[in-house]
Design an enzyme around this catalytic site. Structure first.
Site, short mmCIF file in Angstrom:
data_model
loop_
_atom_site.label_atom_id
_atom_site.label_comp_id
_atom_site.label_asym_id
_atom_site.label_seq_id
_atom_site.Cartn_x
_atom_site.Cartn_y
_atom_site.Cartn_z
N GLU A 132 -0.48 26.45 0.18
CA GLU A 132 0.75 26.44 -0.79
C GLU A 132 0.13 27.12 -2.12
O GLU A 132 -1.20 26.78 -2.46
CB GLU A 132 1.22 25.08 -1.13
CG GLU A 132 2.18 24.87 0.07
CD GLU A 132 3.44 25.55 0.17
OE1 GLU A 132 4.32 25.36 -0.65
OE2 GLU A 132 3.33 26.76 0.72
N ARG A 133 1.11 27.89 -2.87
CA ARG A 133 0.65 28.30 -4.10
C ARG A 133 0.94 27.02 -5.01
O ARG A 133 1.79 26.35 -4.71
CB ARG A 133 1.70 29.34 -4.90
CG ARG A 133 1.68 30.66 -3.66
CD ARG A 133 2.73 31.58 -4.08
NE ARG A 133 2.69 32.74 -2.90
CZ ARG A 133 3.13 32.88 -1.71
NH1 ARG A 133 3.70 31.54 -1.28
NH2 ARG A 133 3.06 33.69 -0.96
N LYS B 137 11.85 30.92 4.12
CA LYS B 137 11.47 29.66 4.78
C LYS B 137 11.34 28.70 3.97
O LYS B 137 11.66 27.44 3.93
CB LYS B 137 10.01 29.96 5.39
CG LYS B 137 10.15 30.91 6.67
CD LYS B 137 8.55 31.10 7.24
CE LYS B 137 7.77 31.53 6.36
NZ LYS B 137 7.89 32.94 5.75
#
Length: 471
Positions: A191-192, A165
């Protein structure tokens, strides 16, 4: 004189903390209760931000922390700001990376933005909305052919963990931001920080950072911050659309993390969970976010959203509620990823409301239909092939299998964002080239070519350069 000049600095309303339970804070006010969604400040340096969620009784509110609550204690003073959460907006944000409050996190100093907007605003009235029949080209063959995106619409990338993705959304940024006249806005929900840093560097390399804004609510932040960062991004997008009259390309990664943050907030608030443990207000909260993504007569907001699908189950409530808001759904398949067919888009489960002869034209519609038919027939024949072998099929079925396998490989594509890992130079393919290639394969023109020769190429003109590569 001194008394008069100090009047505006007097806080609107003061309260005291009754209880702190993790990210949930109960505050008692003497004078008047702040309404839900009001911004409160507390802490020794007044740097802890709270948002009112509900009223417990006539003098107490329950708030959720949007920053870490370290250092908070009972009886600590709380200041009512008198307004809801706000974020700076405008052209000063271009090229910058922000958190949900609009503070910069890219180490390049403070913003010079004059205007601020509330992060939660009502959606555009229906009377002011416009719809279009323009296709938003991505340069990715399988998407432009089978699930074309609508300019001013919402497209979703659905898939489980590790099926591509983020890679696909990054490739779309690379392809579209470069030739896109408007503003690109990337919103990272949960998010990382590694992904945020990689994306920032990629934007710099592609030379599109100067017309891009990035807003992040990172994975290590409190649930309240992750829950509100999507609304912050939308206020920025709405300003570009309504005030500056600029088209906006809004990329969101990941809608599931927004739902998940809402679930955490709901749990902290003590609400009884709904189906599969989700919050009872899931549909409303998702609609509040999604319905703000729309186009006006002045400019459009086009959105591409990544949606994590838990355990690859598309019937999960988070996925089914998201499907309802989209004009194009691109479903990624773990099976195709395991076969090395990248991008791992499932051609039979992906679709778009734009794939209609009155919108895309008769030729595009017929080619897409023929490709899908060939792939569907091949899918049905797979069980027979695995049991009896290819030789037991009729001549017509063998031709269908040959076409379908060549189409599958032709619809793969090397990405610019993965060049360093795959060794393949990225390709961007125009729709006309894709349609022409599919027509030639469906006519049986490449039945003598090894199917592997069609794997990871752009247009069919590349075949001449590597005729014997796969022998």
């Amino acid at each position: 004189m001194t008394e008069q000049t100090s009047l505006p600095l007097k806080p609107l309303n003061l309260g005291r903390i009754l209880a702190v339970r993790g990210n949930v804070v109960d505050v008692r006010f003497k004078d008047k209760l702040p309404p839900p969604r009001q911004e409160l400040h507390s802490g020794e340096d007044n740097d802890i931000v709270l948002e009112v969620q509900n009223h417990l009784n006539e003098d107490t509110v329950r708030a959720i922390a949007l920053t870490a609550t370290r250092g908070m204690s009972r009886d600590m003073l709380v200041t009512d700001t008198g307004h809801t959460l706000e974020i700076p907006v405008g052209s000063a944000l271009l090229g910058r990376m922000l958190n949900m409050f609009g503070d910069t996190i890219d180490g390049k100093g403070a913003l010079n933005a004059e205007q601020r907007l509330p992060i939660q605003r009502p959606p555009l009235p229906l009377s002011q909305r416009t719809t279009s029949t323009d296709i938003f080209s991505t340069g990715i063959k399988i998407i432009d052919l089978l699930a074309p995106l609508e300019r001013g619409g919402k497209g979703g990338l659905f898939g489980g963990a590790g099926v591509g993705k983020t890679v696909l959304i990054t490739e779309m940024i690379h392809n579209m931001a470069g030739r896109y006249a408007g503003v690109s806005l990337f919103c990272g929900i949960g998010e990382r920080c590694r992904e945020a840093e990689e994306l920032y560097r990629e934007m710099q390399t592609a030379g599109v950072l100067d017309k891009t804004v990035m807003v992040f609510g990172q994975m290590n932040e409190v649930p309240g911050a992750r829950f509100r960062v999507g609304h912050s991004a939308l206020s920025i997008a709405e300003h570009f659309r309504d005030t500056e009259h600029r088209d906006v390309l809004l990329l969101i990664d990941n809608i599931f993390r927004f739902v998940q943050a809402g679930m955490e907030v709901s749990g902290l608030m003590g609400q009884i969970p709904s189906r599969v443990g989700y919050q009872p207000t899931l549909a409303t909260e998702l609609a509040e976010l999604e319905e703000r993504i729309c186009s006006s007569a002045n400019a459009s907001i086009t959105s591409v959203q990544a949606v994590y699908v838990p355990a690859d189950d598309l019937t999960d409530p988070s996925a089914t509620h998201t499907f309802a808001h989209l004009s194009a759904s691109i479903v990624l398949s773990r099976k195709r990823a395991s076969q090395g067919l990248y991008p791992a888009v499932d051609p039979l489960r992906s679709g778009s409301k734009m794939l209609n002869p009155t919108v895309v034209g008769q030729r595009h519609y017929q080619v897409a239909l023929a490709v899908r038919r060939a792939l569907a027939e091949y899918e049905e024949l797979k069980d027979i092939i695995s049991m009896l072998g290819l030789s037991e099929l009729s001549q017509k079925d063998r031709e269908t299998v040959s076409q379908a396998r060549r189409l599958e490989r032709f619809l793969t594509q090397p990405f610019f964002t993965t060049e360093q890992f795959t060794g393949h130079t990225g390709r961007m393919v125009e729709l006309e080239e894709t349609l022409h290639g599919c027509e030639r394969i469906l006519s049986g023109e490449f039945s003598e070519h090894p199917e592997q020769a069609l794997y990871m190429i752009g247009g069919l003109d590349e075949l001449a350069k590597r005729p014997r590569e796969s022998h």
